[in-house]
Design an enzyme around this catalytic site. Structure first.
Site, short mmCIF file in Angstrom:
data_model
loop_
_atom_site.label_atom_id
_atom_site.label_comp_id
_atom_site.label_asym_id
_atom_site.label_seq_id
_atom_site.Cartn_x
_atom_site.Cartn_y
_atom_site.Cartn_z
N GLU A 274 0.84 -1.20 0.00
CA GLU A 274 0.00 0.00 0.00
C GLU A 274 0.87 1.24 0.00
O GLU A 274 1.79 1.36 0.81
CB GLU A 274 -0.86 0.05 1.27
N ARG A 296 -1.49 -10.98 2.34
CA ARG A 296 -2.59 -11.91 2.05
C ARG A 296 -3.16 -11.56 0.67
O ARG A 296 -2.78 -10.56 0.08
CB ARG A 296 -3.70 -11.71 3.09
C1 MV4 Z 1 -1.61 9.11 6.43
C2 MV4 Z 1 -2.43 10.14 5.91
C3 MV4 Z 1 -1.85 11.35 5.66
N1 MV4 Z 1 -0.54 11.54 5.92
N2 MV4 Z 1 -0.31 9.32 6.65
C4 MV4 Z 1 -5.13 5.97 7.18
C5 MV4 Z 1 -5.08 4.48 7.39
C6 MV4 Z 1 -3.66 4.19 7.66
N3 MV4 Z 1 -3.29 2.93 7.12
C7 MV4 Z 1 -2.90 5.32 7.07
N4 MV4 Z 1 -3.82 6.38 6.84
C8 MV4 Z 1 -3.42 7.64 6.48
N5 MV4 Z 1 -2.10 7.89 6.70
C9 MV4 Z 1 0.20 10.52 6.40
N6 MV4 Z 1 1.47 10.74 6.68
C10 MV4 Z 1 -3.76 9.88 5.66
C11 MV4 Z 1 -4.26 8.63 5.93
C12 MV4 Z 1 -5.64 8.42 5.61
C13 MV4 Z 1 -6.01 7.51 4.60
C14 MV4 Z 1 -5.06 6.75 3.92
C15 MV4 Z 1 -5.44 5.85 2.97
C16 MV4 Z 1 -6.77 5.69 2.67
C17 MV4 Z 1 -7.74 6.41 3.32
C18 MV4 Z 1 -7.36 7.33 4.32
C19 MV4 Z 1 -8.36 8.07 4.97
C20 MV4 Z 1 -7.98 8.96 5.94
C21 MV4 Z 1 -6.63 9.12 6.26
#
Ligand code: MV4
Length: 647
Positions: A274, A296
């Site tokens: 991802e 997975r």
């Molecule tokens: C972030 C981000 C912005 N900046 N990291 C949300 C789930 C987690 N796996 C990581 N996520 C995020 N990390 C940084 N440095 C924003 C998110 C995020 C997000 C990421 C992927 C898909 C949907 C999301 C929804 C809200 C926030």
């Protein structure tokens, strides 16, 4: 290749794995809980073994029990599907210790990706871009605040043990850092029993683009990207491949980074890397960063299969059975565009609340791939994920594929539970989505528009009236209408608690006048299709006990209150149906000894220039029919008696 494998999962993914096994001539063993005795995956498998009560902790998560079953039944390998035991390294070790093959990566590879900070360091070391940030064992607030200032605000505090958005805190300014840190640590301690955090540069308006990888334990290839930006509270809703706006240059960079990630941990089988992508100014090869690796097969793998022509489950089986990678990178190419929509039993207006129910009716459109674990008549139980199906479409271009998705959703019919179908349809027609302007905030920004409940078209209400009167598929005389002297027949439907009074007048064998409020509509049947005021009526209607469902883009549900329940006091459970007023019995539909369901028509009474349908007050068996067709009866006369209910 294996002769027989066990599938340690349920629902659509268990069925999906069985499909590929069948293609390869591999025998399958399903496991199931008491709630899944009659489930589709059990019916599809060659053998099936019950492993315990419905609660996952007592069945689908019981690794030791599942291994015992595999050994006893002679399975050589275990496919974990997704969720449940699929990313549990202890389970992988137990499977291997039992002399069986785990169809998936090694315990070591799973552990390497399990903790965010360790995974991030490992990836940075392997030359995979990671989000600028800070992590480390020294968790003193001053040190972390310094790191935040160095990274530059806004920053994101993330729990090291977190995932799926849990334990994240956005900090806009230095003054807020100390409080936010304390809050994030408290939350992480409560949720994961581990309060370690890391600090990252905050990416605003991010896109979630992931790369499908496949390894043989040494080398890996990638199968291009999926865009999963259409999410609601970290739940993916519609996924697509390839990503809109992706350039060859960026695809090559992301693919190479994902392959480095997989090879760095000796990855075997199907995995997903991802990335978070800054999409605020188009896509650029220097603006994607590693987030996590899912060790997975993923829910959304079919979009990758659709654009590459690869059967990923077949690849999983072949590599787990010791074959080399089934293809080289140069053999793989993208053809067209694909979408997947996740159809859920959920109450969207109530805030996407998971719903349950028996699928009284379930039908899908042609020209799409449907992955499902349920059949018509099956129940969505409260024990598991309420996903009904994944609807997957493919087309030569993004526009063509999206139109196909829209059509496939319009052709999807579910009755017996509420679903998110209308929400998916609204997304498939969303102008920003059509333009490929996807980011993780799209759904939240337009939530009101996407979840607005559309009132039914007049033609849909008329269709519901016809069905309620028994006229949808029957000729008027079969439904008990008189043709020689058309009489108005009153009918009351309900919708969301409001009554919809209607009056029907049958004017001919295929001609009904329907009055709704002040307006009158003319319904005509030509060649088996109903037309309302000259326009085609919705083609499909399903009549269930107590309700009529009209499929008109979305499912429009109408209640069928029984007017006689109010008029006579012959409430539900009553044994005898009485004439609500003096009149003539025009038709009797039942005979003694006949079984009836609540709401079934018993007789028609013509009274006060109206036809009244008398329906069964409950399920039961007709004990006695007390009147004959044509009889004049007094108000309160007994017409049909049901056998007494068993106590
Ligand atoms: C972030 C981000 C912005 N900046 N990291 C949300 C789930 C987690 N796996 C990581 N996520 C995020 N990390 C940084 N440095 C924003 C998110 C995020 C997000 C990421 C992927 C898909 C949907 C999301 C929804 C809200 C926030």
């Amino acid at each position: 290749m294996f002769a027989k494998i066990l599938i340690a999962n349920r629902g659509e993914i268990a069925c999906r794995v069985i499909d590929s096994c069948r293609k390869l001539g591999v025998a399958t063993v399903a496991v199931y809980s008491d709630a899944d005795r009659e489930a589709r995956h059990v019916a599809m498998a060659d053998e099936a073994v019950c492993i315990g009560p419905p609660a996952p902790g007592e069945s689908y998560l019981c690794g030791d029990r599942i291994i015992e079953v595999a050994l006893a039944i002679g399975a050589e390998a275990i496919h974990p599907g997704y969720g449940f035991l699929s990313e549990n390294p202890d389970f992988v070790e137990a499977v291997e210790a039992a002399g069986l093959t785990f169809i998936g990566p090694s315990a070591r590879a799973i552990r390497a990706m399990g903790l965010k900070d360790a995974a991030k360091r490992l990836m940075a070391g392997a030359g995979v871009p990671v989000v600028p940030g800070h992590d480390g064992p020294d968790q003193s607030p001053d040190l972390l605040a310094e790191a935040a200032a160095r990274i530059g605000y806004p920053v994101l505090i993330k729990a090291v043990a977190g995932g799926g958005g849990k334990g994240m805190r956005l900090v806009a300014r230095a003054e807020e850092f100390a409080d936010a840190l304390a809050a994030a640590k408290g939350e992480a301690r409560g949720a994961f029993g581990n309060d370690a955090v890391l600090i990252e540069k905050y990416i605003s308006a991010p896109r979630h683009i992931e790369v499908q990888v496949f390894g043989d334990g040494h080398r890996a290839v990638h199968l291009f990207e999926r865009d999963c930006s259409l999410q609601r509270r970290h739940q993916k809703v519609i996924e697509e491949a390839p990503a809109p706006g992706m350039t060859d240059e960026m695809r090559a960079a992301m693919g190479a980074a994902a392959v480095r990630a997989a090879e760095a941990i000796g990855y075997s089988g199907a995995g997903t890397v991802e990335f978070i992508v800054d999409g605020s100014d188009g896509l650029s090869p220097d603006r994607f960063w590693f987030m996590e690796m899912n060790t997975r097969l993923q829910v959304e793998h079919p979009v990758t299969e659709a654009i590459t022509g690869v059967d990923l489950v077949e690849w999983q089986l072949r590599v787990a059975a010791g074959e080399g990678l089934p293809a080289q990178q140069a053999d793989l190419a993208i053809r067209g565009h694909a979408f997947e929509a996740r159809l859920y039993a959920e109450d969207v207006p109530a805030g996407f609340l998971p719903a349950t129910g028996r699928l009284a009716h379930l039908a899908f459109a042609p020209d799409c791939r449907v992955e499902t674990g349920v059949r018509p008549g099956d129940a969505i139980s409260p024990w598991y994920d309420p996903m009904i199906a994944k609807i997957v479409v493919h087309g030569p271009t993004r526009g063509a594929a999206l139109r196909r998705l829209s059509r496939a959703l319009e052709g999807t019919e579910v009755a017996g539970t509420v679903t998110n179908l209308a929400f998916l349809g609204a997304l498939a027609r969303h102008p920003g989505f059509l333009r490929g302007e996807v980011d993780t905030g799209l759904i939240a920004r337009d939530l009101a528009g996407l979840t607005a409940v559309k009132p039914p078209r007049r033609a849909a209400v008329v269709a519901a009236c016809l069905a309620a009167a028994g006229l949808w598929e029957q000729a008027p005389w079969e439904a008990g209408f008189t043709l020689w002297a058309p009489l108005p027949r009153p009918l009351v439907l309900s919708r969301d608690g409001d009554d919809i009074p209607a009056v029907l007048r049958v004017e001919g064998p295929d001609r009904v006048r329907v009055t709704l409020g002040d307006a009158e509509s003319l319904a005509e049947r030509r060649g088996g299709q109903w037309w309302v005021d000259g326009a085609k009526a919705p083609a499909r209607v399903e009549t269930l006990p107590g309700q009529v469902v009209v499929f008109d883009g979305a499912a429009q549900v109408f209640g069928l209150p029984d007017p006689l329940d109010r008029d006579t006091g012959a409430g539900p459970g009553a044994d005898v149906t009485l004439a609500p007023m003096p009149g003539q019995v025009k038709a009797v539909f039942v005979a003694s000894g006949q079984g009836v369901a609540k709401g079934d028509r018993l007789a028609i009474l013509e009274a006060m220039k109206m036809e009244h349908t008398l329906t069964a007050p409950r399920d039961g068996v007709v004990a006695e029919v007390l009147v004959a067709e044509g009889a004049q009866v007094e108000a309160g006369a007994a017409l049909v008696r049901l056998e007494e209910e068993a106590p």
